[in-house]
Design an enzyme around this catalytic site. Structure first.
Site, PDB file in Angstrom:
ATOM      1  N   ASP A  29       0.818  -1.214   0.000  1.00  0.00           N
ATOM      2  CA  ASP A  29       0.000   0.000   0.000  1.00  0.00           C
ATOM      3  C   ASP A  29       0.855   1.269   0.000  1.00  0.00           C
ATOM      4  O   ASP A  29       2.077   1.211   0.184  1.00  0.00           O
ATOM      5  CB  ASP A  29      -0.950  -0.006   1.213  1.00  0.00           C
ATOM      6  CG  ASP A  29      -0.310  -0.598   2.469  1.00  0.00           C
ATOM      7  OD1 ASP A  29       0.927  -0.509   2.596  1.00  0.00           O
ATOM      8  OD2 ASP A  29      -1.021  -1.150   3.305  1.00  0.00           O
TER       9      ASP A  29
ATOM     10  N   ASP B 120      -7.494  -3.501  14.454  1.00  0.00           N
ATOM     11  CA  ASP B 120      -8.891  -3.680  14.020  1.00  0.00           C
ATOM     12  C   ASP B 120      -9.026  -4.805  12.996  1.00  0.00           C
ATOM     13  O   ASP B 120     -10.078  -4.971  12.385  1.00  0.00           O
ATOM     14  CB  ASP B 120      -9.455  -2.363  13.451  1.00  0.00           C
ATOM     15  CG  ASP B 120      -8.711  -1.898  12.192  1.00  0.00           C
ATOM     16  OD1 ASP B 120      -7.741  -2.584  11.768  1.00  0.00           O
ATOM     17  OD2 ASP B 120      -9.096  -0.858  11.629  1.00  0.00           O
TER      18      ASP B 120
ATOM     19  N   HIS C 118      -7.240  -5.144  10.143  1.00  0.00           N
ATOM     20  CA  HIS C 118      -6.946  -4.866   8.728  1.00  0.00           C
ATOM     21  C   HIS C 118      -5.649  -5.542   8.295  1.00  0.00           C
ATOM     22  O   HIS C 118      -4.738  -5.735   9.104  1.00  0.00           O
ATOM     23  CB  HIS C 118      -6.937  -3.356   8.425  1.00  0.00           C
ATOM     24  CG  HIS C 118      -5.800  -2.578   8.998  1.00  0.00           C
ATOM     25  ND1 HIS C 118      -5.969  -1.517   9.858  1.00  0.00           N
ATOM     26  CD2 HIS C 118      -4.448  -2.674   8.819  1.00  0.00           C
ATOM     27  CE1 HIS C 118      -4.786  -1.014  10.172  1.00  0.00           C
ATOM     28  NE2 HIS C 118      -3.848  -1.694   9.562  1.00  0.00           N
TER      29      HIS C 118
ATOM     30  N   GLU D  46      -9.569  -2.007   5.408  1.00  0.00           N
ATOM     31  CA  GLU D  46     -10.204  -1.755   6.699  1.00  0.00           C
ATOM     32  C   GLU D  46     -11.442  -2.650   6.850  1.00  0.00           C
ATOM     33  O   GLU D  46     -11.916  -3.232   5.863  1.00  0.00           O
ATOM     34  CB  GLU D  46     -10.598  -0.275   6.785  1.00  0.00           C
ATOM     35  CG  GLU D  46      -9.412   0.688   6.712  1.00  0.00           C
ATOM     36  CD  GLU D  46      -8.598   0.765   8.020  1.00  0.00           C
ATOM     37  OE1 GLU D  46      -8.573  -0.222   8.790  1.00  0.00           O
ATOM     38  OE2 GLU D  46      -7.979   1.816   8.258  1.00  0.00           O
TER      39      GLU D  46
END
Ligand code: F6R
Length: 255
Positions: A66, A135, A137, A142
């Site tokens: 990314d 979380d 990801h 996400e």
């Protein structure tokens, strides 16, 4: 999924470095997938140590997961800079063989498609190194990301921006968007290795390994992959219900 629980970040780094080294030995021009952030650093540091001692990784190709949108590539926290500093230089890779999504391109849809095409024309990713967000990801997919997603723009959650604020001088400086490989892109890699350390990742690791396969925990997509390994320290493993079983499996692997 194989779960390997180790005592320290150094052991995790060395175990994953073994995977990379044996891949490079059997296929010198193999394609590696690179995560950024803190988790893969022990792997890159161990590989760098081996390269200083004579290991040749210079034929490897690579694709980062990314890049932030709206950050100059020259910014020290752009993933172009991070990959150059933490991966290309210490591992003595050839810069022209290592790719990072073009998060500063004018047309991000086009750059997403081009990134997918570049991965395809390199023959696909042989070994993808992953970290995990608290979380759940992976990449910057996400919660609620599609399991079929490909490289595209995503909006970072407040949680992720706060977690990454440690790399910037203030929260306001953390970009709000990124260009990230999709979960579908990641699942196409021939092998996945996820690394995680510390208590703060324990819940996400447990959800990814033992929870339902659900878009609310993007890392649970690893359960759909035939060759996914999770290499973690004891703190990151602390919420796994079957911890002892995973240790038993690793200790009693058939030769
Ligand atoms: C970054 C990436 C992210 C990180 C995750 C964990 O390329 O893919 O999924 O792996 O945000 O970051 P750290 O390792 O810094 O806790």
């Amino acid at each position: 999924m194989e779960v390997v629980i180790l005592n320290s970040a150094e052991e995790v780094g060395s175990t994953v470095a073994d995977h990379v080294e044996s891949l490079a030995a059997s296929k010198p021009e193999a394609v590696l997938g690179f995560a950024t952030g803190s988790s893969p650093l022990p792997v890159y540091q161990e590989l760098a140590r081996r390269v200083r001692n004579g290991l040749d990784l210079s034929h490897l190709q690579g694709f980062a997961l990314d890049e932030y949108v709206g950050l100059d590539y020259g910014h020290p926290e752009s993933y172009h800079s991070v990959i150059e500093r933490e991966v290309i230089e210490p591992l003595k890779l050839k810069p022209e063989l290592i790719h990072v999504p073009a998060g500063a391109a004018d047309d991000l849809d086009v750059s997403g498609h081009e990134y997918e095409a570049a991965i395809m024309s390199a023959g696909g990713v042989d070994l993808q190194i992953l970290g995990i967000g608290a979380d759940g990801h992976i990449g910057f997919n996400e919660p609620t990301s599609s399991f079929a997603s490909r490289t595209r723009v995503k909006t970072l959650t407040k949680h992720t921006r706060e977690a990454n604020a440690r790399f910037f001088s203030s929260l306001d400086e953390v970009p709000t968007h990124c260009l990230t490989q999709g979960l579908g892109t990641i699942l196409d890699a021939r092998k996945l290795v996820l690394v995680a350390f510390g208590e703060s990742k324990a819940e996400a690791v447990a959800a990814a390994v033992e929870g339902p396969v659900t878009a609310i925990c993007p890392a649970s997509a690893l359960q759909l992959h035939r060759f996914a390994t999770v290499v973690i320290d004891r703190a990151a493993a602390s919420k796994l219900r079957l911890r002892e079983y995973y240790e038993y499996i690793v200790a009693n692997k058939p030769r």
